[in-house]
Each structure stands twice: as structure tokens, then as C-alpha cells.
Design a protein around this motif. Structure first.
Motif, PDB file in Angstrom:
ATOM      1  N   ASP A  89      15.558  20.190  29.092  1.00 40.32           N
ATOM      2  CA  ASP A  89      14.925  20.235  30.405  1.00 40.32           C
ATOM      3  C   ASP A  89      15.830  19.624  31.474  1.00 40.32           C
ATOM      4  O   ASP A  89      15.922  20.143  32.586  1.00 40.32           O
ATOM      5  N   GLU A  90      16.530  18.530  31.139  1.00 39.17           N
ATOM      6  CA  GLU A  90      17.497  17.946  32.068  1.00 39.17           C
ATOM      7  C   GLU A  90      18.662  18.903  32.309  1.00 39.17           C
ATOM      8  O   GLU A  90      19.176  18.983  33.421  1.00 39.17           O
ATOM      9  N   VAL A  91      19.062  19.612  31.290  1.00 33.64           N
ATOM     10  CA  VAL A  91      20.152  20.578  31.442  1.00 33.64           C
ATOM     11  C   VAL A  91      19.744  21.666  32.437  1.00 33.64           C
ATOM     12  O   VAL A  91      20.492  21.975  33.373  1.00 33.64           O
ATOM     13  N   ALA A  92      18.559  22.225  32.274  1.00 31.33           N
ATOM     14  CA  ALA A  92      18.076  23.260  33.197  1.00 31.33           C
ATOM     15  C   ALA A  92      18.000  22.710  34.616  1.00 31.33           C
ATOM     16  O   ALA A  92      18.481  23.346  35.568  1.00 31.33           O
ATOM     17  N   GLY A  93      17.400  21.528  34.768  1.00 26.67           N
ATOM     18  CA  GLY A  93      17.265  20.944  36.091  1.00 26.67           C
ATOM     19  C   GLY A  93      18.597  20.617  36.737  1.00 26.67           C
ATOM     20  O   GLY A  93      18.792  20.841  37.939  1.00 26.67           O
ATOM     21  N   GLN A  94      19.529  20.104  35.938  1.00 26.07           N
ATOM     22  CA  GLN A  94      20.852  19.775  36.478  1.00 26.07           C
ATOM     23  C   GLN A  94      21.578  21.029  36.927  1.00 26.07           C
ATOM     24  O   GLN A  94      22.217  21.042  37.976  1.00 26.07           O
ATOM     25  N   TRP A  95      21.497  22.081  36.150  1.00 26.15           N
ATOM     26  CA  TRP A  95      22.149  23.331  36.557  1.00 26.15           C
ATOM     27  C   TRP A  95      21.513  23.905  37.813  1.00 26.15           C
ATOM     28  O   TRP A  95      22.209  24.457  38.666  1.00 26.15           O
ATOM     29  N   ILE A  96      20.199  23.770  37.970  1.00 29.61           N
ATOM     30  CA  ILE A  96      19.545  24.209  39.209  1.00 29.61           C
ATOM     31  C   ILE A  96      20.102  23.403  40.380  1.00 29.61           C
ATOM     32  O   ILE A  96      20.421  23.958  41.433  1.00 29.61           O
ATOM     33  N   ALA A  97      20.217  22.083  40.201  1.00 28.10           N
ATOM     34  CA  ALA A  97      20.735  21.218  41.265  1.00 28.10           C
ATOM     35  C   ALA A  97      22.160  21.590  41.660  1.00 28.10           C
ATOM     36  O   ALA A  97      22.564  21.382  42.804  1.00 28.10           O
ATOM     37  N   LEU A  98      22.929  22.138  40.734  1.00 28.07           N
ATOM     38  CA  LEU A  98      24.332  22.495  40.989  1.00 28.07           C
ATOM     39  C   LEU A  98      24.497  23.863  41.656  1.00 28.07           C
ATOM     40  O   LEU A  98      25.610  24.188  42.093  1.00 28.07           O
ATOM     41  N   LEU A  99      23.445  24.649  41.739  1.00 25.11           N
ATOM     42  CA  LEU A  99      23.554  25.980  42.346  1.00 25.11           C
ATOM     43  C   LEU A  99      24.115  25.875  43.768  1.00 25.11           C
ATOM     44  O   LEU A  99      23.608  25.125  44.599  1.00 25.11           O
ATOM     45  N   GLY A 100      25.166  26.614  44.018  1.00 30.50           N
ATOM     46  CA  GLY A 100      25.768  26.637  45.346  1.00 30.50           C
ATOM     47  C   GLY A 100      26.705  25.485  45.645  1.00 30.50           C
ATOM     48  O   GLY A 100      27.270  25.424  46.738  1.00 30.50           O
ATOM     49  N   SER A 101      26.881  24.555  44.703  1.00 30.10           N
ATOM     50  CA  SER A 101      27.780  23.421  44.934  1.00 30.10           C
ATOM     51  C   SER A 101      29.234  23.870  44.895  1.00 30.10           C
ATOM     52  O   SER A 101      29.619  24.610  43.996  1.00 30.10           O
ATOM     53  N   PRO A 102      30.031  23.400  45.848  1.00 28.32           N
ATOM     54  CA  PRO A 102      31.468  23.651  45.750  1.00 28.32           C
ATOM     55  C   PRO A 102      32.016  23.024  44.474  1.00 28.32           C
ATOM     56  O   PRO A 102      31.483  22.033  43.982  1.00 28.32           O
ATOM     57  N   ALA A 103      33.082  23.593  43.958  1.00 32.11           N
ATOM     58  CA  ALA A 103      33.654  23.161  42.683  1.00 32.11           C
ATOM     59  C   ALA A 103      34.535  21.937  42.877  1.00 32.11           C
ATOM     60  O   ALA A 103      35.765  22.017  42.848  1.00 32.11           O
ATOM     61  N   ASP A 104      33.898  20.784  43.105  1.00 36.06           N
ATOM     62  CA  ASP A 104      34.635  19.525  43.155  1.00 36.06           C
ATOM     63  C   ASP A 104      33.722  18.408  42.653  1.00 36.06           C
ATOM     64  O   ASP A 104      32.509  18.565  42.573  1.00 36.06           O
ATOM     65  N   TRP A 105      34.362  17.281  42.300  1.00 28.17           N
ATOM     66  CA  TRP A 105      33.604  16.174  41.705  1.00 28.17           C
ATOM     67  C   TRP A 105      32.625  15.554  42.684  1.00 28.17           C
ATOM     68  O   TRP A 105      31.554  15.103  42.302  1.00 28.17           O
ATOM     69  N   LYS A 106      32.980  15.515  43.961  1.00 23.81           N
ATOM     70  CA  LYS A 106      32.097  14.908  44.962  1.00 23.81           C
ATOM     71  C   LYS A 106      30.741  15.627  44.968  1.00 23.81           C
ATOM     72  O   LYS A 106      29.695  14.981  44.878  1.00 23.81           O
ATOM     73  N   HIS A 107      30.768  16.944  45.033  1.00 27.01           N
ATOM     74  CA  HIS A 107      29.517  17.701  45.074  1.00 27.01           C
ATOM     75  C   HIS A 107      28.800  17.685  43.731  1.00 27.01           C
ATOM     76  O   HIS A 107      27.573  17.684  43.669  1.00 27.01           O
ATOM     77  N   GLY A 108      29.563  17.673  42.642  1.00 32.94           N
ATOM     78  CA  GLY A 108      28.948  17.567  41.322  1.00 32.94           C
ATOM     79  C   GLY A 108      28.213  16.250  41.157  1.00 32.94           C
ATOM     80  O   GLY A 108      27.084  16.215  40.644  1.00 32.94           O
ATOM     81  N   LEU A 109      28.824  15.154  41.612  1.00 35.13           N
ATOM     82  CA  LEU A 109      28.178  13.843  41.505  1.00 35.13           C
ATOM     83  C   LEU A 109      26.966  13.723  42.420  1.00 35.13           C
ATOM     84  O   LEU A 109      25.980  13.091  42.064  1.00 35.13           O
TER      85      LEU A 109
END
Length: 167
Positions: free
Chosen positions: A96-116
Motif C-alpha cells: 500500500d505504501e508502494v502504491a501511494g508513493q508511486w502516486i505521489a511521484l507522478l509528474g515529478s521531475p527526475a531528480d532527488w530533490k523532487h523525489g524526496l
């Protein structure tokens, strides 16, 4: 065994369900297994987005596919694992955390700042469970285990999208 002897407790584990529910063991890490599950999801995103230098469209398609799979397989896996463990919402279930985390990452630029940013926001919403996320926990079995985190992921996605306007 006669009829007066109690049956032994179920110790059988459905391997596929436990593998999915624990996201291949990340939910067995201590402390805070939910955070480990979120980190595993973040690292897979980073490996594709930054490590493999995949185009943004490929990352988006992979995330959507991962979200669909983690929900579609996560609900029955969480149900089975919860039943077999005898707990309503076991901490080791992190799909469930995996699904939610991937939803949160939708549209994020590919860098650590946005991932964090996506990671912190998702964990914040997953822990606090603002309305109606907490109410989704009342859904039966795996549905409740998974969909409160889907809601937390949607909150994190929305806030992250607003934050990206200023970054």
C-alpha cells in the motif's frame, strides 16, 4: 486427532501474497516498515528515471503501470497476508505504501530533490491520514489496507504539484 483436540494455528503462508504484501521483503525491515516500503518504491523510480535515463513519458507509463499492479495485486495480497497473520492491518504489509508513493511521484521531475519532496509529503499524509483517508481504513480487509494509502498518495501528489510551481 479427535474432535476434542483443537486444530493447530495456521502457520501456512501463501508465498506470492506475502512477497507482494511485503514488497519482496522491504516490509520486514525495522524500524518503520512503511517507510522502508516507500523508500523501495522511491529507489525503483530513481533507478528508472535517473539511473536508466528513461524519458519522462516512459517513467510516467511505468509509474501508472506500477500503481495499477500494486493496487490490483496488493488488495488480495494484503487480504491474504492479514488473514494468515491474524492481524487486521499488519505493519509488514507495505504494498500500500508502494502504491501511494508511486502516486505521489507522478509528474515529478527526475531528480532527488523532487523525489524526496514526494517521499516526505507521502509519509506525512500516510501517518496523519487526513479526511477521508482515515475513513477508508474501514473498508473490508485489503481494500482498507490499500486505499487509505492511495488517498495519502493523492494528497501528496496534489501538494507536490503545487510545490513544483515554486521550485
Amino acid at each position: 486427532m479427535n474432535s476434542t483436540t483443537p486444530a493447530p494455528a495456521c502457520t501456512r503462508k501463501t508465498l506470492w501474497a506475502w512477497a507482494i504484501a511485503t514488497f519482496f521483503g522491504s516490509g520486514l525491515l525495522k524500524p518503520a516498515p512503511g517507510t522502508w516500503g516507500s523508500l523501495a518504491a522511491l529507489l525503483l523510480w530513481a533507478a528508472l528515471a535517473m539511473g536508466a535515463h528513461a524519458p519522462a513519458s516512459t517513467v510516467l507509463i511505468a509509474l501508472i503501470g506500477g500503481i495499477v499492479l500494486s493496487i490490483a495485486l496488493g488488495v488480495p495480497a494484503a487480504t491474504i497476508s492479514a488473514r494468515e497473520s491474524g492481524r487486521k492491518d499488519p505493519g509488514f504489509v507495505v504494498v500500500d505504501e508502494v502504491a501511494g508513493q508511486w502516486i505521489a511521484l507522478l509528474g515529478s521531475p527526475a531528480d532527488w530533490k523532487h523525489g524526496l519532496i514526494a517521499l516526505v509529503l507521502f509519509r506525512l499524509f500516510d501517518i496523519t491520514k487526513p479526511f477521508p483517508a482515515r475513513q477508508l481504513e474501514a473498508l473490508p480487509e485489503g481494500w482498507g489496507i490499500v486505499f487509505d494509502d492511495v488517498a495519502a498518495g493523492l494528497y501528496a501528489w496534489g501538494v507536490a504539484a503545487i510545490v513544483r510551481i515554486w521550485l
